[in-house]
Design an enzyme around this catalytic site. Structure first.
Site, PDB file in Angstrom:
ATOM      1  N   ALA A 167       0.846  -1.181   0.000  1.00 54.30           N
ATOM      2  CA  ALA A 167       0.000   0.000   0.000  1.00 54.30           C
ATOM      3  C   ALA A 167       0.885   1.235   0.000  1.00 54.30           C
ATOM      4  O   ALA A 167       2.092   1.127   0.152  1.00 54.30           O
ATOM      5  CB  ALA A 167      -0.898   0.014   1.238  1.00 54.30           C
ATOM      6  N   GLU A 174      -0.119   2.522   7.015  1.00 57.26           N
ATOM      7  CA  GLU A 174      -0.254   3.660   6.094  1.00 57.26           C
ATOM      8  C   GLU A 174      -0.813   4.880   6.819  1.00 57.26           C
ATOM      9  O   GLU A 174      -0.390   6.005   6.581  1.00 57.26           O
ATOM     10  CB  GLU A 174      -1.123   3.300   4.889  1.00 57.26           C
ATOM     11  CG  GLU A 174      -0.675   2.067   4.096  1.00 57.26           C
ATOM     12  CD  GLU A 174       0.795   2.054   3.725  1.00 57.26           C
ATOM     13  OE1 GLU A 174       1.369   3.138   3.512  1.00 57.26           O
ATOM     14  OE2 GLU A 174       1.385   0.946   3.656  1.00 57.26           O
TER      15      GLU A 174
HETATM   16  N1  ARG Z   1       5.758   3.554   1.354  1.00 62.59           N
HETATM   17  C1  ARG Z   1       5.050   2.334   1.081  1.00 62.59           C
HETATM   18  C2  ARG Z   1       4.842   1.642   2.420  1.00 62.59           C
HETATM   19  O1  ARG Z   1       5.635   0.945   2.941  1.00 62.59           O
HETATM   20  C3  ARG Z   1       5.727   1.407   0.155  1.00 62.59           C
HETATM   21  C4  ARG Z   1       6.240   1.957  -1.130  1.00 62.59           C
HETATM   22  C5  ARG Z   1       7.046   0.954  -1.831  1.00 62.59           C
HETATM   23  N2  ARG Z   1       7.714   1.519  -2.955  1.00 62.59           N
HETATM   24  C6  ARG Z   1       8.600   0.821  -3.695  1.00 62.59           C
HETATM   25  N3  ARG Z   1       9.163   1.391  -4.700  1.00 62.59           N
HETATM   26  N4  ARG Z   1       8.916  -0.410  -3.414  1.00 62.59           N
HETATM   27  O2  ARG Z   1       3.958   1.893   3.087  1.00 62.59           O
HETATM   28 ZN    ZN Z   2       5.622   2.197   4.873  1.00 58.02          ZN
END
Ligand code: ARG
Ligand code: ZN
Length: 853
Positions: A257, A293
């Site tokens: 997510a 999130e």
């Molecule tokens: N920020 C997101 C989360 O851990 C994951 C984003 C993943 N992005 C990627 N390029 N693998 O909640």
């Molecule tokens: Zn994260």
């Protein structure tokens, strides 16, 4: 093509504001962007842009000609003379052609975005780096019938009808943010709506947007969202800050997510859940990811990362926060067991292989490859250690200062540590090494009891193996939670205490130890390390019966099992130790929480057993572990049946108690089936047919799938027929077969890769089959290399479509050094074949070249 932490420079130009205008269409979307740019460090304005069809460019209203800019190698360079300008660009992109699922793409008829880490550059020209914070206004226009719902970050400020059946909406996000937090969704969606009132009285409208038929499956996610909002207020003093919080679920998504400000976008796997289609684990994962999130709103969004080397600043901290949230809403002990199991299974392997990197890496080729268990899960462990060392009040004081000091900024891990130092007047210099040095520390423990002086001396020595680029390591600051239990009385001797090991070796003396003790160390997994302690089976059995920390009790039984298994593998026989059988029996009789018992009596995974051996022998490990399961199954046959029956006939409910009972029941059934008890096989088939929930149905299917019995095909066919229109459940059908230990699993998986329902463009489906198979130690590592060749073919087949999927799937091959010469050669050969393939993505190139180095 390597990016280095040491090369960080502040932005040459900042972009205080951006206005975006999307003319949406799945084949050709036109993006007009107006950037307000201001001189920062100076130099030309360099904007990132990848695969954009440039239509026009202007500065301060004057169109630029060919000589006024250059666009090459994904960079748009414009030389600007003044200190502040308006830069306007018009580009065209094709969502439907976007199989990478980064940037703006189409998923089942809707349009959505994913920008972290570097997807925004696939939408428009921009300095795509997290330390450029801008105020976003977004207008989008789309066909009203196909895309009746138009969402973006922040608040909707205007909307209206256009011509030719089109309509538009305008959104404004009052919080400046980096472009990786931008999001847009257009689709035919319905919402489950709810409302939350924050501690200070702000009314927040909540919406979870899905296809209409899925709305009833969003309740669990919505409840989790509301409890996360409350928890963050109560535990961290953090309130939500907008009037709207939207979540959208999509079927095609590269990971779990994304925390886009005010508009989280989720893999539908982590939103949709009901009893018929989701297991207890799925329900728990939904709540954990929703919480994760949501928590990013403060740890990630309000305070973001200066650069991607700081990724763990937001991910490690946010994982720690979601772990604690889950622990507070279920069994803390079981949650800890699950988290540690995952850490050992994935992060310890990463740490001991060619891709090992520190929690704060120093270089990367492709940042997507660094969304790893080290950044996320070890990062969370580092914060857990910090909280342990500081204690709850000082940890909270450090967090408060961090939020006060850095709200609205893009900061570093150093800023986080400094806030804890400053708030508490501490020196965490040595502690910082957890961020800088890779590898799993080992601590050797031995102890001597002196009956005359009633004292115990504990010798501790730490060492950390070399990792790529780091040959020798300085000692870590390691918090070790220890307690003593009387060898005779079984009672705890005195209070548990926290030993802080800072030197490479130390001797700790404990006084007033009334009787010869058994030492329990690293309780609760207080540090993410491996312990080498020459404990006897009797001592481990003793702790598994008497320790009052459930995690330590679990750990003692696991270590006893590990000793038994590794001994048998060394001896080349398959006889289980009676001490293990007795300890498992005692645990079954202990009267503890069924959820805990269900975890504690499981044998260590084959992968974990392999990690403890100088060379992994997948066949020997599988043989001995299965034989031990058979022995436990037959010798404790009555106990397993009573555990099964005692927990069977309850109506489906979703609460920690009911989940625990289901867990123990299904673990018991597993042991009975392992022993090939014919009654157990028919009971399993009945459970498969009669179950009123997915946990029980899938547990039964999993057991049957590994057997060579007629019920296997019948169950698989029935399951497919029943759920063929539910993609998330169909994923389970693929994964179950890919994980099965059936002797023909490889052929079955190859056949499934040609099944009409298989897909390489849907990451969930691809991972369900290929990712699961890569984790199937005995079958993936088939001695003839057939598993390796199959995996390599799949990696090459998917690389041109979705390089992130490919780079993730190829990783099991990089562990070739851990296997015997024949397998190692076969694995290497596949890596070399991949590396020699023209047109390889940067993602796969990085993993494979490091894997061979
Ligand atoms: N920020 C997101 C989360 O851990 C994951 C984003 C993943 N992005 C990627 N390029 N693998 O909640
Ligand atoms: Zn994260």
């Amino acid at each position: 093509q390597v990016t280095r932490l040491a090369d960080y420079r502040p932005p040459a130009w900042t972009v205080p504001a951006i206005a975006l205008d999307f003319d949406l269409d799945d084949k050709a979307t036109r993006v007009t962007s107006r950037l307000t740019v201001e001189r920062g460090e100076g130099g030309p304005l360099v904007l990132d842009g990848e695969g954009l069809r440039l239509i026009s460019l202007s500065v301060d209203g004057k169109p630029l000609g060919d000589g006024d800019y250059s666009y090459a190698d994904d960079k748009l360079t414009i030389t600007l003379n003044g200190d502040s300008h308006i830069v306007e660009s018009v580009v065209e992109i094709s969502p439907i052609a976007n199989t990478q699922l980064m940037g703006l793409y189409a998923s089942e008829g809707m349009l959505c975005t994913q920008c972290e880490a570097e997807g925004f550059r696939r939408i428009t020209f921009f300095p795509d780096r997290p330390d450029v914070l801008s105020r976003f206004t977004v207008k989008m226009t789309a066909d009203k019938a196909r895309y009746p719902v138009l969402l973006s970050n922040g608040n909707r400020v205007a909307a209206g009808e256009g011509k030719d059946g089109r309509h538009w909406a305008e959104w404004e996000d009052p919080f400046p943010k980096p472009c990786y937090l931008f999001a847009l969704v257009a689709g035919d969606l319905s919402a489950l709506k709810d409302e939350f009132v924050t501690a200070s009285g702000r009314k927040v409208e909540l919406g979870i947007w899905v296809r209409e038929a899925d709305v009833p499956r969003c309740r669990h996610a919505m409840d989790a969202l509301k409890s996360s909002m409350r928890w963050d207020e109560q535990v961290y003093g953090r309130e939500y800050d907008l009037d709207l919080f939207n979540i959208v679920a999509v079927s095609d998504f590269n990971f779990g997510a994304m925390e886009n400000k005010g508009l989280n976008i989720f893999n539908s796997k982590y939103i949709l859940a009901d009893a018929d289609t989701a297991t207890d684990l799925d329900f728990d994962n939904v709540a954990a990811v929703v919480a994760h999130e949501y928590f990013h709103n403060w740890t990630g969004n309000r305070i973001t990362c200066r650069d991607w080397f700081q990724l763990s600043l937001k991910e490690g901290l946010t994982v720690y926060r979601d772990q604690e949230f889950s622990a507070d809403h279920g069994s803390r002990a079981v949650k800890r067991i699950e988290d540690v199991r995952m850490l050992r299974a994935v992060q310890f392997q990463e740490d001991s292989g060619p891709l090992a990197h520190p929690v704060r890496p120093e270089s990367y080729m492709e940042i997507s490859n660094f969304y790893t268990a080290t950044i996320y899960n070890k990062g969370a462990e580092v914060i857990r250690m910090l909280a342990t060392l500081l204690g709850a009040d000082r940890y909270r004081a450090g967090c408060d200062l961090y939020f006060d000091r850095h709200d609205g900024q893009a900061v570093t891990i150093e800023d986080w540590v400094k806030a804890h130092e400053d708030a508490n007047g501490l020196d965490l210099t040595q502690f910082r090494r957890w961020y800088a040095q890779a590898g799993t520390p080992r601590v050797a423990v031995s102890s001597r009891y002196d009956a005359a002086s009633k004292s115990l001396e504990i010798d501790l020595a730490q060492s950390t193996p070399p990792t790529p680029g780091q040959d020798s390591k300085a000692p870590f600051h390691i918090p070790l939670d220890v307690a003593l239990f009387g060898r005779d009385s079984g009672a705890r001797l005195g209070d548990p205490r926290l030993i802080e090991l800072k030197d490479s070796s130390a001797t700790i003396r404990l006084d007033d130890v009334a009787e010869p003790p058994v030492l329990s160390i690293n309780r609760g997994f207080s540090a993410p390390i491996a312990i080498d302690a020459p404990q006897t089976r009797e001592e481990l059995a003793h702790l598994s019966a008497h320790d009052d920390d459930p995690f330590a009790r679990y750990e003692a039984l696991q270590r006893l099992a590990l000793l038994t298994l590794t001994d048998a593998i060394r001896r080349g026989d398959e006889v289980a130790d009676p001490a293990l059988v007795d300890a498992v029996a005692a645990t079954l009789d202990s009267g503890l929480d069924p959820a805990f018992i269900g975890e504690a009596v499981l044998l260590p995974s084959e992968a974990f057993i392999g990690d403890q051996m100088p060379t992994v022998d997948p066949d020997a490990i599988h043989g001995v572990r299965e034989a031990t399961r058979r022995t436990l199954g037959s010798q404790l046959n009555d106990r397993w049946w009573s555990a099964y029956r005692a927990n069977r006939d309850n109506r489906y409910e979703l609460n920690p108690e009911a989940k625990g009972r289901r867990r123990l029941k299904n673990v018991a059934l597993g042991y009975l089936v392992a022993d090939a008890d014919p009654k157990a096989v028919s009971t399993t088939f009945e459970q498969f047919g009669d179950a009123d929930n997915m946990t029980d149905r899938l547990a039964a299917l999993g057991l049957l799938t590994s057997l060579e019995v007629g019920e296997r095909e019948a169950a698989l066919a029935a399951f497919h027929a029943r759920y063929k229109n539910d993609p998330l459940v169909l994923d389970k059908w693929f994964a179950t077969q890919a994980l099965s230990t059936h002797p023909d699993a490889l052929d079955q998986v190859i056949a499934l890769s040609r099944h009409a329902d298989f897909s390489r463009t849907n990451p969930n489906r691809f991972r369900a089959l290929i990712g699961s198979f890569g984790a199937n130690q005995p079958r993936f590592h088939a001695a003839d290399g057939g598993g390796y060749a199959f995996l390599a073919n799949e990696v090459l087949a998917v690389d041109g479509l979705n390089s992130q999927s490919a780079a993730r799937m190829v990783q099991p091959l990089t562990r070739w050094r851990r296997f015997g010469a024949d397998r190692a050669a076969l694995m290497r050969a596949e890596l070399e074949r991949i590396l020699a393939t023209p047109g390889l993505s940067k993602d796969v190139y990085e993993v494979v070249s490091k894997g061979l180095a």
